[in-house]
Write a protein that holds these residues in place. Structure first.
Motif, short mmCIF file in Angstrom:
data_model
loop_
_atom_site.label_atom_id
_atom_site.label_comp_id
_atom_site.label_asym_id
_atom_site.label_seq_id
_atom_site.Cartn_x
_atom_site.Cartn_y
_atom_site.Cartn_z
N LEU A 126 0.65 -1.35 0.00
CA LEU A 126 0.09 -0.18 -0.01
C LEU A 126 0.96 1.22 -0.02
O LEU A 126 0.32 2.56 -0.56
CB LEU A 126 -0.97 -0.13 1.34
CG LEU A 126 -2.03 -1.21 1.33
CD1 LEU A 126 -2.77 -1.31 2.40
CD2 LEU A 126 -2.82 -1.11 0.13
N GLN A 179 1.53 2.03 -3.52
CA GLN A 179 0.21 2.67 -4.06
C GLN A 179 0.01 3.98 -3.53
O GLN A 179 -0.91 4.51 -3.86
CB GLN A 179 -0.91 1.69 -3.79
CG GLN A 179 -0.63 0.34 -4.49
CD GLN A 179 -1.52 -0.57 -4.22
OE1 GLN A 179 -2.52 -0.35 -3.42
NE2 GLN A 179 -1.13 -1.99 -4.43
N GLU A 195 -0.90 5.02 -0.66
CA GLU A 195 -1.95 4.94 0.34
C GLU A 195 -1.56 5.71 1.64
O GLU A 195 -2.49 5.98 2.57
CB GLU A 195 -2.47 3.53 0.53
CG GLU A 195 -3.38 2.99 -0.84
CD GLU A 195 -4.50 3.43 -0.96
OE1 GLU A 195 -5.02 4.17 -0.14
OE2 GLU A 195 -4.82 3.67 -2.42
N LEU A 207 -7.11 0.34 5.18
CA LEU A 207 -7.02 1.00 4.19
C LEU A 207 -7.78 0.08 2.90
O LEU A 207 -8.14 0.69 1.92
CB LEU A 207 -5.56 1.21 3.74
CG LEU A 207 -4.97 2.53 4.48
CD1 LEU A 207 -3.41 2.30 4.38
CD2 LEU A 207 -5.46 3.68 4.18
N THR A 208 -7.58 -1.19 2.93
CA THR A 208 -8.05 -2.05 2.17
C THR A 208 -9.68 -2.68 2.21
O THR A 208 -10.37 -3.09 1.48
CB THR A 208 -7.22 -3.31 2.00
OG1 THR A 208 -7.43 -4.22 3.13
CG2 THR A 208 -5.70 -2.90 1.54
#
Length: 352
Positions: free
Chosen positions: A77, A80, A82, A170-171
């Motif tokens: 992440l 990415q 995030e 976050l996911t």
């Protein structure tokens, strides 16, 4: 880089015979019931199994080697965009406040400099009641800090728990499925599971719990429903200690970082994760990884990274020599000193 287990005797990794002898003697004497060894050195790889019923694909409870594996799912992440390592933890966990907690960053909890404890004061009570990970997360947020964040080193399983919980937030996925999808699957780790996954308790190598650490019941018969061998603990998937892997699979994981393959993380991110992030005067740590020559033994470089596990496991990789060594045993780390895992690792670490 291939991880073949078939090599000619002349090409086998140096130090293998000595390491092999250590584990043969340890299992023959009954000191260690099960063990596996995987070594990659100069492009040649060998896997060996020790103990009755143990195979090269046997899956061991990794203990704290779970930490860098689960942290890798979080760092996907990071790649990415995030989150940032210097984000305050309270950005994701608003309840994490008071006593200076507002200053704790993700970097702090990933490098064991947050001041959070290793185990919770009521760890045994939580495990005895078969608490879910969410309860551990809730309780860890309430734990007091031992010092000003960033000022000292204190090994903290609960810090890793909260870091991986950020990945869950976050996911919207739990850490068990995240590790499976973002680490095991792309690296083709087919004999690995966070918790039990698609496997059963019978598929896993039992730990010799009579020598277990206090937080795992210390071999107390009354702790059998929550100790290292219990169905509860093996299924829980605790990111600080309940990953199961075979030795070759642990080597696949380390190879991603050693050779900067880019399969799971960007090479520049992987290089950062395996490198010291702590300032001078504080014990060196990577992001989830332990780092330094002491991991493998004399002959390892300061670039060496990996981890140990209280269940009796040891895994390291040295970029200076392109060596990987994985020693998985069923004998808890605190049972004997020196432990067979270190005695087997030492000849692999030796230059030659």
């Amino acid at each position: 880089m291939g991880l073949s287990t078939r090599v000619c005797a002349a090409d086998q990794p140096s130090g293998l015979d000595q390491a092999d002898k250590v584990l043969q003697q340890a299992t023959a004497s009954g000191q260690v019931k099960s063990a596996t060894l995987h070594v990659l050195k100069k492009g040649n790889a060998v896997t060996r199994a020790y103990g009755d019923g143990t195979t090269t694909d046997s899956m061991f409870l990794l203990g704290s080697i779970s930490k860098p594996i689960c942290v890798t799912a979080l760092m996907r992440l990071y790649d990415q965009n995030e989150f940032k390592l210097d984000d305050k933890l309270r950005k994701y966990l608003p309840k994490f406040t008071g006593q200076g907690k507002e200053n704790v960053t993700l970097r702090h909890i990933l490098t064991h400099t947050s001041g959070l404890p290793d185990q919770l004061a009521n760890n045994a009570e939580l495990r005895r009641s078969h608490a879910e990970l969410a309860r551990f997360v809730e309780t860890a947020q309430q734990a007091p800090l031992s010092f000003k964040p960033g000022s000292r080193y204190q090994y903290s399983s609960m810090g890793i728990l909260l870091a991986t919980h950020v990945a869950e937030l976050l996911t919207g996925q739990d850490i068990l499925s995240l590790v499976q999808e973002t680490v095991f699957k792309p690296l083709k780790m087919e004999h690995s599971a966070q918790g039990l996954g698609r496997f059963s308790l019978d598929d896993m190598v039992p730990a010799q719990t009579e020598f277990a650490a206090p937080e795992a019941g210390s071999g107390d018969p009354t702790a059998k429903n929550w100790d290292w061998n219990s169905l509860y603990w093996r299924k829980l998937g605790a990111p600080w200690g309940t990953t199961h892997c075979s030795a070759p699979d642990v080597a696949k994981f380390l190879a991603e970082y050693l050779f900067l393959n880019g399969t799971v993380l960007k090479p520049e991110t992987a290089r950062m994760v395996r490198s010291n992030q702590n300032p001078a005067g504080i014990k060196p740590r990577g992001i989830g990884f332990d780092v330094g020559a002491q991991l493998g033994g004399d002959g390892c470089s300061e670039e060496t990274f990996g981890h140990t596990g209280s269940t009796g496991t040891l895994a390291w990789a040295d970029p200076a020599t392109e060596t990987i060594c994985v020693v998985l045993t069923s004998l808890p780390a605190r049972a004997v000193d020196p432990h067979p895992r270190e005695l087997a690792s030492a000849p692999i670490a030796a230059r030659g």
